[in-house]
Design a protein around this motif. Structure first.
Motif, PDB file in Angstrom:
ATOM      1  N   ASN A  16       0.838  -1.219   0.042  1.00  0.00           N
ATOM      2  CA  ASN A  16      -0.256  -0.031  -0.021  1.00  0.00           C
ATOM      3  C   ASN A  16       0.946   1.184  -0.104  1.00  0.00           C
ATOM      4  OD1 ASN A  16      -2.524  -1.224   0.108  1.00  0.00           O
ATOM      5  ND2 ASN A  16      -2.691  -1.279   2.056  1.00  0.00           N
TER       6      ASN A  16
ATOM      7  N   ASN B 255       2.322   1.883  -3.570  1.00  0.00           N
ATOM      8  CA  ASN B 255       0.944   2.165  -4.297  1.00  0.00           C
ATOM      9  C   ASN B 255       0.895   3.702  -3.953  1.00  0.00           C
ATOM     10  OD1 ASN B 255      -1.097   1.889  -6.208  1.00  0.00           O
ATOM     11  ND2 ASN B 255      -2.415   1.954  -4.487  1.00  0.00           N
TER      12      ASN B 255
ATOM     13  N   ASN C 147       0.439   3.628 -14.977  1.00  0.00           N
ATOM     14  CA  ASN C 147      -0.659   2.776 -14.218  1.00  0.00           C
ATOM     15  C   ASN C 147      -0.169   1.206 -14.364  1.00  0.00           C
ATOM     16  OD1 ASN C 147      -2.797   1.600 -12.940  1.00  0.00           O
ATOM     17  ND2 ASN C 147      -3.882   1.229 -14.819  1.00  0.00           N
ATOM     18  N   GLU C 148       0.602   0.965 -15.583  1.00  0.00           N
ATOM     19  CA  GLU C 148       1.103  -0.350 -15.699  1.00  0.00           C
ATOM     20  C   GLU C 148       2.449  -0.482 -15.101  1.00  0.00           C
ATOM     21  OE1 GLU C 148       2.075  -0.551 -20.087  1.00  0.00           O
ATOM     22  OE2 GLU C 148      -0.466  -0.584 -20.411  1.00  0.00           O
TER      23      GLU C 148
ATOM     24  N   ILE D 123       2.945   1.269 -12.106  1.00  0.00           N
ATOM     25  CA  ILE D 123       2.691   1.012 -10.839  1.00  0.00           C
ATOM     26  C   ILE D 123       2.289  -0.717 -10.447  1.00  0.00           C
ATOM     27  CG2 ILE D 123       0.968   1.546  -9.019  1.00  0.00           C
ATOM     28  CD1 ILE D 123       0.886   4.235 -10.408  1.00  0.00           C
ATOM     29  N   TYR D 124       1.401  -1.267 -11.274  1.00  0.00           N
ATOM     30  CA  TYR D 124       0.591  -2.443 -11.202  1.00  0.00           C
ATOM     31  C   TYR D 124       2.147  -3.355 -11.235  1.00  0.00           C
ATOM     32  CZ  TYR D 124      -1.536  -6.718 -11.992  1.00  0.00           C
ATOM     33  OH  TYR D 124      -1.996  -8.225 -11.818  1.00  0.00           O
ATOM     34  N   GLY D 125       2.846  -3.437 -11.969  1.00  0.00           N
ATOM     35  CA  GLY D 125       4.092  -4.116 -12.256  1.00  0.00           C
ATOM     36  C   GLY D 125       5.034  -4.136 -11.009  1.00  0.00           C
ATOM     37  N   SER D 126       5.152  -2.962 -10.561  1.00  0.00           N
ATOM     38  CA  SER D 126       6.156  -2.655  -9.370  1.00  0.00           C
ATOM     39  C   SER D 126       5.318  -3.423  -8.093  1.00  0.00           C
ATOM     40  CB  SER D 126       6.108  -1.126  -8.911  1.00  0.00           C
ATOM     41  OG  SER D 126       6.890  -0.560 -10.032  1.00  0.00           O
ATOM     42  N   ILE D 127       4.270  -3.314  -7.957  1.00  0.00           N
ATOM     43  CA  ILE D 127       3.738  -3.748  -6.845  1.00  0.00           C
ATOM     44  C   ILE D 127       3.656  -5.384  -6.973  1.00  0.00           C
ATOM     45  CG2 ILE D 127       1.668  -4.404  -5.245  1.00  0.00           C
ATOM     46  CD1 ILE D 127       0.843  -1.032  -6.177  1.00  0.00           C
ATOM     47  N   GLU D 128       3.484  -5.804  -8.070  1.00  0.00           N
ATOM     48  CA  GLU D 128       3.506  -7.353  -8.333  1.00  0.00           C
ATOM     49  C   GLU D 128       4.808  -7.986  -8.154  1.00  0.00           C
ATOM     50  OE1 GLU D 128       1.808 -10.188 -11.789  1.00  0.00           O
ATOM     51  OE2 GLU D 128       2.615  -8.263 -12.545  1.00  0.00           O
TER      52      GLU D 128
END
Length: 87
Positions: free
Chosen positions: A40, A43, A73-74, A76-81
């Motif tokens: 979180n 993010n 957005n891609e 951010i999503y990839g970094s959290i994943e």
């Protein structure tokens, strides 16, 4: 726009690495909660940076802000994943 995406991608990598170095956990519900809190935090930090970057890009008429937002957005999503996979 490529320059902005590259800078943001490096920022995302830095955020993930920073959270990975703060390991002081036990395998328990506290550990799972710590992973969620760190994800979180990543993010939140990246979303704030993305919003600032998009607002600055709006002043430049050459940048397609919709495409930039999708790219960020891609990332951010990839970094959290990526963070969750490394933990």
């Amino acid at each position: 726009m490529n320059n902005q995406v590259a800078i943001f991608s490096r920022l995302a990598g830095y955020a993930v690495n920073k959270q990975l170095t703060n390991r002081g956990h036990h395998i328990s519900t506290d550990y799972v909660q710590a992973i969620i809190n760190k994800a979180n935090h990543i993010n939140y930090m990246l979303m704030n940076a993305a919003i600032k970057m998009i607002n600055k890009a709006k002043a430049d008429s050459d940048v397609n802000t919709d495409e930039l937002a999708l790219k960020l957005n891609e990332i951010i999503y990839g970094s959290i994943e990526n963070f969750v996979k490394k933990v």
